[in-house]
Design a protein around this motif. Structure first.
Motif, PDB file in Angstrom:
ATOM      1  N   SER A 181      44.004  29.735  35.039  1.00  0.00           N
ATOM      2  CA  SER A 181      43.437  28.505  34.483  1.00  0.00           C
ATOM      3  C   SER A 181      41.928  28.586  34.496  1.00  0.00           C
ATOM      4  O   SER A 181      41.325  29.241  35.353  1.00  0.00           O
ATOM      5  CB  SER A 181      43.893  27.287  35.299  1.00  0.00           C
ATOM      6  N   ASN A 182      41.287  27.885  33.530  1.00  0.00           N
ATOM      7  CA  ASN A 182      39.833  27.772  33.539  1.00  0.00           C
ATOM      8  C   ASN A 182      39.371  26.603  34.404  1.00  0.00           C
ATOM      9  O   ASN A 182      38.183  26.284  34.433  1.00  0.00           O
ATOM     10  CB  ASN A 182      39.295  27.612  32.117  1.00  0.00           C
ATOM     11  N   ASP A 183      40.292  25.961  35.118  1.00  0.00           N
ATOM     12  CA  ASP A 183      39.997  24.876  36.052  1.00  0.00           C
ATOM     13  C   ASP A 183      40.204  25.395  37.472  1.00  0.00           C
ATOM     14  O   ASP A 183      41.337  25.624  37.900  1.00  0.00           O
ATOM     15  CB  ASP A 183      40.912  23.684  35.771  1.00  0.00           C
TER      16      ASP A 183
ATOM     17  N   GLN B 104      40.155  31.827  35.119  1.00  0.00           N
ATOM     18  CA  GLN B 104      39.851  32.567  33.910  1.00  0.00           C
ATOM     19  C   GLN B 104      38.682  31.907  33.183  1.00  0.00           C
ATOM     20  O   GLN B 104      38.482  30.690  33.264  1.00  0.00           O
ATOM     21  CB  GLN B 104      41.057  32.649  32.969  1.00  0.00           C
ATOM     22  N   LEU B 105      37.894  32.713  32.507  1.00  0.00           N
ATOM     23  CA  LEU B 105      36.754  32.251  31.731  1.00  0.00           C
ATOM     24  C   LEU B 105      36.848  32.853  30.352  1.00  0.00           C
ATOM     25  O   LEU B 105      36.983  34.071  30.212  1.00  0.00           O
ATOM     26  CB  LEU B 105      35.453  32.662  32.422  1.00  0.00           C
ATOM     27  N   GLN B 106      36.813  31.988  29.325  1.00  0.00           N
ATOM     28  CA  GLN B 106      36.961  32.420  27.934  1.00  0.00           C
ATOM     29  C   GLN B 106      38.225  33.262  27.771  1.00  0.00           C
ATOM     30  O   GLN B 106      38.216  34.334  27.157  1.00  0.00           O
ATOM     31  CB  GLN B 106      35.720  33.193  27.482  1.00  0.00           C
ATOM     32  N   ASP B 107      39.312  32.767  28.355  1.00  0.00           N
ATOM     33  CA  ASP B 107      40.645  33.369  28.261  1.00  0.00           C
ATOM     34  C   ASP B 107      40.759  34.728  28.942  1.00  0.00           C
ATOM     35  O   ASP B 107      41.742  35.443  28.746  1.00  0.00           O
ATOM     36  CB  ASP B 107      41.078  33.508  26.791  1.00  0.00           C
ATOM     37  N   ILE B 108      39.769  35.096  29.746  1.00  0.00           N
ATOM     38  CA  ILE B 108      39.834  36.359  30.489  1.00  0.00           C
ATOM     39  C   ILE B 108      40.065  36.037  31.959  1.00  0.00           C
ATOM     40  O   ILE B 108      39.192  35.453  32.616  1.00  0.00           O
ATOM     41  CB  ILE B 108      38.541  37.173  30.321  1.00  0.00           C
ATOM     42  N   PRO B 109      41.243  36.377  32.511  1.00  0.00           N
ATOM     43  CA  PRO B 109      41.503  36.067  33.922  1.00  0.00           C
ATOM     44  C   PRO B 109      40.772  37.030  34.850  1.00  0.00           C
ATOM     45  O   PRO B 109      40.636  38.222  34.554  1.00  0.00           O
ATOM     46  CB  PRO B 109      43.023  36.240  34.037  1.00  0.00           C
TER      47      PRO B 109
END
Length: 211
Positions: free
Chosen positions: A114-116, A86-91
């Motif tokens: 996860s953003n990781d 996910q990026l900026q809380d957008i999966p």
């Protein structure tokens, strides 16, 4: 990092300061000389070198598949658990596949995001669900048998790996040295994965686009 460690051992004049993040850094704000990124640069003010095409693969662990079955068509994915970057809380939960001229889009559901990107990889290895990942990210796990590829006839979009910098003056001998070393090592790894049957050679265009 082991590749860069080997390069620095061979060329002791090199020094390294590294930032690891799954978001695009600001070259000027963060005082970064060069960055290794997936995807071609969208900013025409940036300079860089394409390292390679990067097939993306649908992966799962043998344990997950033994418990939940192996999907053979995109329609089967509705019965499976997705693991999402996910990026900026957008999966990224809308998965796209191509087979010949046909394209399939599947809105996945899943209980982990996860953003990781490496955490998504570890969830996949641990048998928590299915993940679409760069073949480079999953290479060690694929070659060791910790994960396997699924639905090989239905290919997610191919990405690109680029080494980029903010100005032409930033293209130093050290950057060219790193570029050449990365291309050589990635090429060896890609050949190992092709030999292992994880994707066909035609998934790589082989182009090296320098800017």
């Amino acid at each position: 990092m082991p590749w860069i460690d080997e390069l620095m051992a061979t060329h002791p004049g090199l020094n390294l300061r590294v930032q690891i993040t799954d978001t695009n850094v600001d070259f000027y704000r963060d005082s970064v000389d060069m960055a290794l990124r997936y995807g071609a640069p969208s900013d025409t003010n940036l300079y860089g070198f394409k390292i390679c095409d990067v097939p993306r693969l649908l992966c799962a662990s043998p344990d997950y598949l033994s418990r939940h079955g192996r999907p053979i068509h995109p329609d089967d994915l509705e019965n499976h658990n997705g693991l999402f970057y996910q990026l900026q809380d957008i999966p990224f939960d809308l998965w796209t596949f191509k087979r010949g001229d046909e394209e399939y889009r599947v809105k996945m559901t899943g209980d982990r995001a996860s953003n990781d990107g490496d955490l998504v990889r570890r969830w996949c290895v641990a048998g928590r669900g299915l993940a679409i990942k760069s073949c480079l990210d999953m290479s060690d796990d694929l070659l060791a048998g910790r994960v396997t590829t699924i639905m090989p006839d239905y290919a997610p979009p191919v990405s690109e790996l680029w080494l980029i910098c903010p100005t032409r003056q930033s293209i130093t001998p050290a950057m060219r040295l790193l570029r050449d070393d990365l291309r050589a090592k990635v090429g060896e790894l890609m050949n190992a994965m092709i030999a292992g049957g994880f994707f066909p050679p035609d998934r790589l265009s082989g182009g090296k686009k320098d800017a």
